[in-house]
Scaffold this active site. Structure first.
Site, PDB file in Angstrom:
ATOM      1  N   GLU A 133       1.079  -3.377  12.704  1.00 31.51           N
ATOM      2  CA  GLU A 133       1.950  -2.269  12.304  1.00 31.51           C
ATOM      3  C   GLU A 133       1.539  -0.970  12.986  1.00 31.51           C
ATOM      4  O   GLU A 133       0.343  -0.727  13.188  1.00 31.51           O
ATOM      5  CB  GLU A 133       1.885  -2.083  10.778  1.00 31.51           C
ATOM      6  CG  GLU A 133       2.404  -3.283  10.010  1.00 31.51           C
ATOM      7  CD  GLU A 133       2.404  -3.073   8.497  1.00 31.51           C
ATOM      8  OE1 GLU A 133       2.108  -1.954   8.021  1.00 31.51           O
ATOM      9  OE2 GLU A 133       2.711  -4.049   7.790  1.00 31.51           O
ATOM     10  N   GLU A 170      11.687  -2.132  10.163  1.00 32.18           N
ATOM     11  CA  GLU A 170      11.895  -2.349   8.720  1.00 32.18           C
ATOM     12  C   GLU A 170      12.480  -1.115   8.038  1.00 32.18           C
ATOM     13  O   GLU A 170      11.982   0.002   8.213  1.00 32.18           O
ATOM     14  CB  GLU A 170      10.545  -2.738   8.081  1.00 32.18           C
ATOM     15  CG  GLU A 170      10.658  -3.039   6.601  1.00 32.18           C
ATOM     16  CD  GLU A 170       9.438  -3.756   6.021  1.00 32.18           C
ATOM     17  OE1 GLU A 170       8.533  -4.151   6.786  1.00 32.18           O
ATOM     18  OE2 GLU A 170       9.415  -3.931   4.791  1.00 32.18           O
TER      19      GLU A 170
HETATM   20  O1  KIV Z   1       4.320  -9.304   5.902  1.00 34.16           O
HETATM   21  C1  KIV Z   1       5.555  -9.409   6.009  1.00 34.16           C
HETATM   22  O2  KIV Z   1       6.225 -10.226   5.342  1.00 34.16           O
HETATM   23  C2  KIV Z   1       6.239  -8.536   6.964  1.00 34.16           C
HETATM   24  C3  KIV Z   1       7.730  -8.536   6.929  1.00 34.16           C
HETATM   25  C4  KIV Z   1       8.192  -7.568   5.904  1.00 34.16           C
HETATM   26  C5  KIV Z   1       8.317  -8.292   8.263  1.00 34.16           C
HETATM   27  O3  KIV Z   1       5.613  -7.844   7.697  1.00 34.16           O
END
Ligand code: KIV
Length: 283
Positions: free
Chosen positions: A124, A191
């Site tokens: 991220e 997201e």
């Molecule tokens: O961990 C997860 O499920 C994610 C999704 C929300 C893309 O990163």
């Protein structure tokens, strides 16, 4: 004994991501955290599986993702890789395993990629993660980015909120996407972003944008399997459509088992070993 059926399914390659975008071919992406669910997704037409750190909530009962450890991720990614041999598998890098230094990030990515056999790692962050992404890619590991609402740092964003809701923040997201592409990310999860912003962002990069709560104009739709099949419970974000009610089907099945068992209907002869043993006869 194998649970796997012969499938007419071709596993996506890293090269397919860009190719699908160029061809305008849409694809799909869901989560799995265990062997059985992975084998079910593998049998479906869905193209990609994410072993996400969302397993913190869905498998471990935590309130968020920050407490998830690298060991948790390795433990869950390995059975998913075994369960879904025909599906591209993404291993999530959990919070605190790539924010100390670039060396730490490479070590984490190495462990996930090497010990589990998944097809890439995901991390991220926007422009500030570009050098880290560049270094992991240089080390030989494909990286998927993740921008917009980034659950690991949701506290810094003021909670689980739509991102890119002002012209300035929308432009910043587009800059972030471009920086991730320049750094070598082969795709980007986006997201919780307004659909117009997602559309402009998707057009601004040549790698696919994989949207969750980002509207219809992205290259690929992402959902958490346990949300789209209604397995997790009452919690339902606005962007989740429930395509089946597996929770109800499971509760109904369990209740039927309980009822037939306490009423003596189960197990009938069909489900019993009926060999007659001298001195132990029954009617
Ligand atoms: O961990 C997860 O499920 C994610 C999704 C929300 C893309 O990163």
């Amino acid at each position: 004994m194998s649970v796997h059926k012969e499938l007419n399914k071709k596993k996506m390659t890293i090269g397919d991501f860009k190719k699908y975008k160029e061809e305008g071919r849409k694809f799909t992406y869901v989560t799995a955290y265990d062997f059985t669910t992975a084998s079910i997704v593998n049998e479906s037409d869905v193209d990609i599986i994410l072993v996400g750190d969302s397993l913190g909530m869905i498998m471990l009962g935590y309130d968020g993702t920050t407490a998830v450890t690298l060991e948790d991720m390795l433990h869950h990614i390995k059975p998913v890789v075994k369960g879904a041999p025909d599906t591209f598998i993404v291993g999530d890098m959990p919070f605190g395993t790539y924010n100390v230094s670039i060396e730490q990030a490479i070590q984490t990515a190495n462990r996930i990629y090497k010990e589990t056999g998944c097809d890439c790692v995901k991390l991220e962050g926007g422009a500030e993660m570009a050098d880290t992404i560049r270094a992991i890619v240089k080390a030989g590991i494909p990286v998927m980015g993740h921008i917009g609402l980034t659950p690991q740092t949701a506290g810094m964003l003021g909670g689980f909120k739509v991102q890119g809701g002002t012209p300035e923040s929308a432009k910043q997201l587009i800059e972030d996407a471009k920086k991730l592409e320049e750094a070598g990310a082969f795709s980007i999860v986006l997201e919780c972003v307004p659909k117009g912003v997602a559309k402009a962002l998707t057009a601004s990069v040549s790698i696919p944008v994989l949207g969750i709560g980002a509207g219809p104009y992205v290259d690929c739709q992402v959902l958490v399997t346990q949300d789209l099949l209604n397995m997790y419970g009452e919690f339902k974000p606005k962007f989740v459509k429930q395509f089946a009610d597996i929770r109800k089907a499971m509760v109904d099945g369990l209740n039927q088992f309980h009822k037939e068992s306490v009423e003596g209907e189960f197990p009938s002869a069909e489900y019993s070993f009926n060999a007659k043993v001298e001195g132990f006869e029954v009617e």
